[in-house]
Design a protein around this motif. Structure first.
Motif, short mmCIF file in Angstrom:
data_model
loop_
_atom_site.label_atom_id
_atom_site.label_comp_id
_atom_site.label_asym_id
_atom_site.label_seq_id
_atom_site.Cartn_x
_atom_site.Cartn_y
_atom_site.Cartn_z
N ILE A 202 0.85 -1.19 0.00
CA ILE A 202 0.00 0.00 0.00
C ILE A 202 0.88 1.23 0.00
N SER A 203 0.57 2.17 -0.88
CA SER A 203 1.24 3.47 -0.90
C SER A 203 0.38 4.47 -0.14
N ALA A 204 0.99 5.15 0.80
CA ALA A 204 0.26 6.08 1.66
C ALA A 204 0.83 7.48 1.50
N PRO A 205 0.25 8.33 0.63
CA PRO A 205 0.68 9.73 0.56
C PRO A 205 0.44 10.42 1.90
N THR A 206 1.41 11.16 2.36
CA THR A 206 1.37 11.75 3.70
C THR A 206 1.65 13.24 3.63
N SER A 207 0.86 14.02 4.36
CA SER A 207 1.03 15.48 4.44
C SER A 207 1.26 15.87 5.88
N CYS A 208 2.22 16.78 6.11
CA CYS A 208 2.59 17.19 7.47
C CYS A 208 2.74 18.71 7.55
N PHE A 209 2.49 19.24 8.75
CA PHE A 209 2.76 20.65 9.00
C PHE A 209 3.28 20.81 10.43
N PRO A 210 4.16 21.80 10.66
CA PRO A 210 4.71 21.99 12.01
C PRO A 210 3.67 22.56 12.95
N ASN A 211 3.54 21.95 14.14
CA ASN A 211 2.55 22.39 15.11
C ASN A 211 3.08 22.15 16.53
N PRO A 212 3.56 23.22 17.20
CA PRO A 212 3.60 24.61 16.76
C PRO A 212 4.74 24.84 15.75
N ASN A 213 4.76 26.03 15.18
CA ASN A 213 5.79 26.39 14.21
C ASN A 213 6.73 27.41 14.86
#
Length: 208
Positions: free
Chosen positions: A188-199
């Motif tokens: 399975i290919s799992a596209p992943t999105s991330c953001f810094p929290n907190p930045n």
């Protein structure tokens, strides 16, 4: 640079690295906490990724003066499994960093690095955002090292130059990648999105 991934049951996200504008006045190591979400056949799965960076920058710069900000990451290892699933590889990395306010980007150098695949990392800039990409793949259990990143800046007339990271949500991420894992359903290919929290503010240079 310390790399760690904390994942819940069914999470199919693994592996990543952080690019930080960062030599002169040293700051204490900073833990960057990313919120991540993987798109899988089992639905959206959440994960948390933590990376420690040693960032540094000149304490001051003259108006219109040139400065370099640099980070030299230590080697890291791609996990071999996540929540009982074998990680086959991680690939298709995109990492975004904003050009700091009160500065102009004149260039970026990427030097060194290893274990990132056959295609060397590359960078581009658009709309005041630097994007660093590398294709991989990076097999599960492999050791890799992100290149040393040197950002060349020209200071503005006044204020401060504060470096940080990009991303505000899963829909506006600063870090994306794809993890391929082995499951009872097959690979399975799992596209992943991330953001810094907190930045956090990583470095601050006063103009004056």
């Amino acid at each position: 640079m310390k790399f760690a991934l904390r994942a819940g049951i069914g999470v199919l996200a693994a592996g990543a690295a952080v690019f930080a504008l960062a030599p002169a006045a040293s700051a204490a190591p900073t833990d960057i906490n990313y919120d991540c979400q993987a798109d899988t056949p089992l639905g959206a799965q959440s994960a948390a990724l933590t990376q420690t960076v040693d960032a540094s920058a000149p304490a001051t710069v003259a108006p219109g003066g040139a400065l370099d900000v640099v980070v030299d990451p230590a080697p890291s290892t791609v996990p071999t499994e996540v929540s009982g699933y074998e990680v086959k590889e991680v690939k298709g990395f995109t990492l975004k960093v904003p050009v700091p306010a009160n500065s102009t980007l004149t260039g970026v150098d990427l030097t060194g690095g290893s274990g990132l695949g056959d295609t060397p990392p590359a960078w581009s800039e658009s709309g005041g955002v630097v994007t660093v990409t590398w294709d991989g793949p990076m097999p599960g259990g492999s050791t890799f090292e992100i290149p040393t990143v040197t950002a060349h800046l020209t200071a503005g007339a006044s204020g401060s130059i504060d470096s940080g990271l990009y991303g505000t949500s899963y829909d506006d991420p600063g870090l994306t990648f794809t993890t391929v894992v082995s499951t009872f359903l097959g690979d399975i290919s799992a596209p992943t999105s991330c953001f810094p929290n907190p930045n956090p503010v990583l470095t601050s240079t006063a103009i004056g």
